[in-house]
Design a protein around this motif. Sequence first.
Motif, PDB file in Angstrom:
ATOM      1  N   ALA A   8       0.841  -1.199   0.000  1.00 47.34           N
ATOM      2  CA  ALA A   8       0.000   0.000   0.000  1.00 47.34           C
ATOM      3  C   ALA A   8       0.873   1.245   0.000  1.00 47.34           C
ATOM      4  N   ILE A   9       0.474   2.253  -0.754  1.00 45.07           N
ATOM      5  CA  ILE A   9       1.192   3.521  -0.757  1.00 45.07           C
ATOM      6  C   ILE A   9       0.817   4.290   0.511  1.00 45.07           C
ATOM      7  N   THR A  10       1.806   4.668   1.277  1.00 46.04           N
ATOM      8  CA  THR A  10       1.556   5.480   2.464  1.00 46.04           C
ATOM      9  C   THR A  10       1.226   6.898   2.020  1.00 46.04           C
ATOM     10  N   LEU A  11       0.085   7.427   2.519  1.00 45.44           N
ATOM     11  CA  LEU A  11      -0.359   8.766   2.130  1.00 45.44           C
ATOM     12  C   LEU A  11      -0.038   9.763   3.229  1.00 45.44           C
ATOM     13  N   HIS A  12       0.696  10.808   2.829  1.00 49.28           N
ATOM     14  CA  HIS A  12       0.943  11.933   3.721  1.00 49.28           C
ATOM     15  C   HIS A  12      -0.107  12.989   3.372  1.00 49.28           C
ATOM     16  N   LEU A  13      -1.174  13.059   4.197  1.00 52.34           N
ATOM     17  CA  LEU A  13      -2.280  13.987   3.926  1.00 52.34           C
ATOM     18  C   LEU A  13      -1.920  15.369   4.446  1.00 52.34           C
ATOM     19  N   LEU A  14      -2.122  16.376   3.581  1.00 52.12           N
ATOM     20  CA  LEU A  14      -1.676  17.736   3.876  1.00 52.12           C
ATOM     21  C   LEU A  14      -2.860  18.680   4.033  1.00 52.12           C
ATOM     22  N   SER A  15      -2.611  19.759   4.741  1.00 50.34           N
ATOM     23  CA  SER A  15      -3.596  20.838   4.872  1.00 50.34           C
ATOM     24  C   SER A  15      -3.587  21.686   3.611  1.00 50.34           C
ATOM     25  N   PRO A  16      -4.521  22.646   3.461  1.00 48.65           N
ATOM     26  CA  PRO A  16      -4.480  23.547   2.305  1.00 48.65           C
ATOM     27  C   PRO A  16      -3.163  24.303   2.178  1.00 48.65           C
ATOM     28  N   ALA A  17      -2.455  24.449   3.295  1.00 48.32           N
ATOM     29  CA  ALA A  17      -1.155  25.125   3.265  1.00 48.32           C
ATOM     30  C   ALA A  17      -0.013  24.145   3.053  1.00 48.32           C
ATOM     31  N   SER A  18      -0.359  22.903   2.684  1.00 46.83           N
ATOM     32  CA  SER A  18       0.628  21.843   2.402  1.00 46.83           C
ATOM     33  C   SER A  18       1.427  21.447   3.640  1.00 46.83           C
ATOM     34  N   ARG A  19       0.783  21.541   4.797  1.00 46.53           N
ATOM     35  CA  ARG A  19       1.405  21.075   6.026  1.00 46.53           C
ATOM     36  C   ARG A  19       0.815  19.706   6.379  1.00 46.53           C
ATOM     37  N   PRO A  20       1.631  18.770   6.879  1.00 46.38           N
ATOM     38  CA  PRO A  20       1.111  17.420   7.167  1.00 46.38           C
ATOM     39  C   PRO A  20       0.113  17.437   8.323  1.00 46.38           C
ATOM     40  N   VAL A  21      -1.003  16.743   8.123  1.00 49.15           N
ATOM     41  CA  VAL A  21      -2.006  16.619   9.178  1.00 49.15           C
ATOM     42  C   VAL A  21      -2.238  15.161   9.556  1.00 49.15           C
ATOM     43  N   GLN A  22      -1.904  14.222   8.660  1.00 47.01           N
ATOM     44  CA  GLN A  22      -2.110  12.814   8.964  1.00 47.01           C
ATOM     45  C   GLN A  22      -1.278  11.958   8.015  1.00 47.01           C
ATOM     46  N   VAL A  23      -0.760  10.846   8.534  1.00 45.98           N
ATOM     47  CA  VAL A  23      -0.052   9.847   7.722  1.00 45.98           C
ATOM     48  C   VAL A  23      -0.783   8.529   7.891  1.00 45.98           C
ATOM     49  N   THR A  24      -1.160   7.928   6.781  1.00 47.91           N
ATOM     50  CA  THR A  24      -1.921   6.686   6.861  1.00 47.91           C
ATOM     51  C   THR A  24      -1.647   5.774   5.670  1.00 47.91           C
ATOM     52  N   ALA A  25      -1.689   4.481   5.946  1.00 46.87           N
ATOM     53  CA  ALA A  25      -1.622   3.474   4.885  1.00 46.87           C
ATOM     54  C   ALA A  25      -2.950   2.735   4.779  1.00 46.87           C
ATOM     55  N   ASP A  26      -3.973   3.232   5.540  1.00 45.86           N
ATOM     56  CA  ASP A  26      -5.321   2.644   5.508  1.00 45.86           C
ATOM     57  C   ASP A  26      -6.315   3.789   5.391  1.00 45.86           C
ATOM     58  N   LEU A  27      -6.609   4.203   4.165  1.00 45.70           N
ATOM     59  CA  LEU A  27      -7.438   5.382   3.932  1.00 45.70           C
ATOM     60  C   LEU A  27      -8.882   5.171   4.416  1.00 45.70           C
ATOM     61  N   ARG A  28      -9.439   3.997   4.224  1.00 41.00           N
ATOM     62  CA  ARG A  28     -10.811   3.745   4.664  1.00 41.00           C
ATOM     63  C   ARG A  28     -10.935   3.930   6.176  1.00 41.00           C
ATOM     64  N   SER A  29     -10.012   3.404   6.927  1.00 33.13           N
ATOM     65  CA  SER A  29     -10.050   3.552   8.377  1.00 33.13           C
ATOM     66  C   SER A  29      -9.935   5.020   8.776  1.00 33.13           C
ATOM     67  N   PHE A  30      -9.120   5.771   8.042  1.00 34.55           N
ATOM     68  CA  PHE A  30      -8.991   7.202   8.342  1.00 34.55           C
ATOM     69  C   PHE A  30     -10.321   7.913   8.138  1.00 34.55           C
ATOM     70  N   TRP A  31     -11.022   7.633   7.019  1.00 30.02           N
ATOM     71  CA  TRP A  31     -12.304   8.284   6.749  1.00 30.02           C
ATOM     72  C   TRP A  31     -13.329   7.961   7.853  1.00 30.02           C
ATOM     73  N   GLU A  32     -13.315   6.745   8.309  1.00 34.34           N
ATOM     74  CA  GLU A  32     -14.339   6.299   9.241  1.00 34.34           C
ATOM     75  C   GLU A  32     -14.084   6.737  10.677  1.00 34.34           C
ATOM     76  N   THR A  33     -12.842   7.083  11.006  1.00 38.73           N
ATOM     77  CA  THR A  33     -12.525   7.397  12.405  1.00 38.73           C
ATOM     78  C   THR A  33     -11.852   8.762  12.566  1.00 38.73           C
ATOM     79  N   THR A  34     -10.627   8.858  12.164  1.00 33.00           N
ATOM     80  CA  THR A  34      -9.804  10.025  12.482  1.00 33.00           C
ATOM     81  C   THR A  34     -10.226  11.274  11.729  1.00 33.00           C
TER      82      THR A  34
END
Length: 426
Positions: free
Chosen positions: A364-390
């Motif tokens: 799985a590709i690890t996703l570094h999710l960024l804010s609109p200012a391109s600052r990291p807010v979350q790192v996840t390799a399980d996108l579905r779990s992120f949507w459902e919880t965090t």
Amino acid sequence: MLDAAKGARGAGSALEADPAALQRVQQLRRQWEARLLELDQPANEAAAEGLAAPPSAQAPAPGTLPPQTPPTQAPPAQTPPAQALSTQAPTAPQPRADLDAQQPDRYCGLLVSFAYPDRIAMRRPDGRYLLRSGRGAVLPMKESLGAAAFLAIADVDDEGAEGRILLAAPLDETDLYRYYGKEIAEERSAAWDDASGAVRARIRQTFGAIVLKEQPDPQPGPEQITRALLDAVIVKGVGILPWTDRARMLQERLLFLHRLDERWPDVSDETLAATAESWLAPYLSGVRKRSDLQALSLYGILENLLDWPLRQVLNAEAPTHLLVPSGSKIQVHYDGPQAPYAAVRLQEVFGMMETPRIGFGRVAITLHLLSPASRPVQVTADLRSFWETTYFEVKKDLKGRYPKHYWPDDPMEATATRKVRPDGQR
């Protein structure tokens, strides 16, 4: 008499030659003088008759005592006609022109070298001597012999790190080349020079461990230059080659697949350096200096390790970019402990249900999710779990800092966007 070097035998002794060694050198001199005259006599007689010297009149090999010539019985004398008799006195044998009685030191050095060919020595810049065998030696006291470029050493004290020369004579350089020419080797070498950024080729003449001459080689062979470049890569590593970001990324993608399947080529720096002859040598024709190296395309060279079908598999299973729902192509990184990973703004992956997988679906590709200012807010390799919880905690924080941006309640059904809000959303 011989004028051999006399080394110190002890701290309180005068400069005296070892009688036994000196007697042996004198004996050798007498034997060689007699033998040389014997060898010259046929040549002188042949010259008088206009004939060449017989092949047997050759000097014996260095390091051996002169062979004794057995007396030959002259044929019965025949009385020639009276008119054929010459009134001129017979010519006496002449000594060799290059070894005459006026050069006793030269005579002595050559004879000692024949007796002890492994003790021929050359003077170093600091005044010490290097023997042909590779051992060092010194004259225990300053004397005129210390200025000689070459010595033939009859006696040496081998104790200690360097031997002490006890009995020696100067050896003429021309005699060294004349009598030991077949034992002088010519070596051609080439090596990469960091200072000049080019291959430097040299020619050396060696006599055992002694380097007689060394000079630049104006016309080194192409094989020499290629070998020097390959040796530089092996010793210094592939870092001396002209890597670009694109070439490094290709290397990382290939290594990613190699870790999953060893049938893919190992292109680690260590392996590339060790196998440079197989993959790099064909591209080194005409390369000699740093500017030539810079013209090499490492990306193309590495890509040529794969045939066309494998290149298509590479692009599918180790892609350079990831297409996200917003339509953006996000670069995939294959370096670092979280590799492979991609850094993308959170709003651009709304609607992406699962984490993308590559490497034959195994990674799985690890996703570094960024804010609109391109600052990291979350790192996840399980996108579905992120949507459902965090996501809902992250949304609350981002909505407070970026109120004008789009933060849907159902991210899996929302429209991804590269803008502040999707078209038609307020």
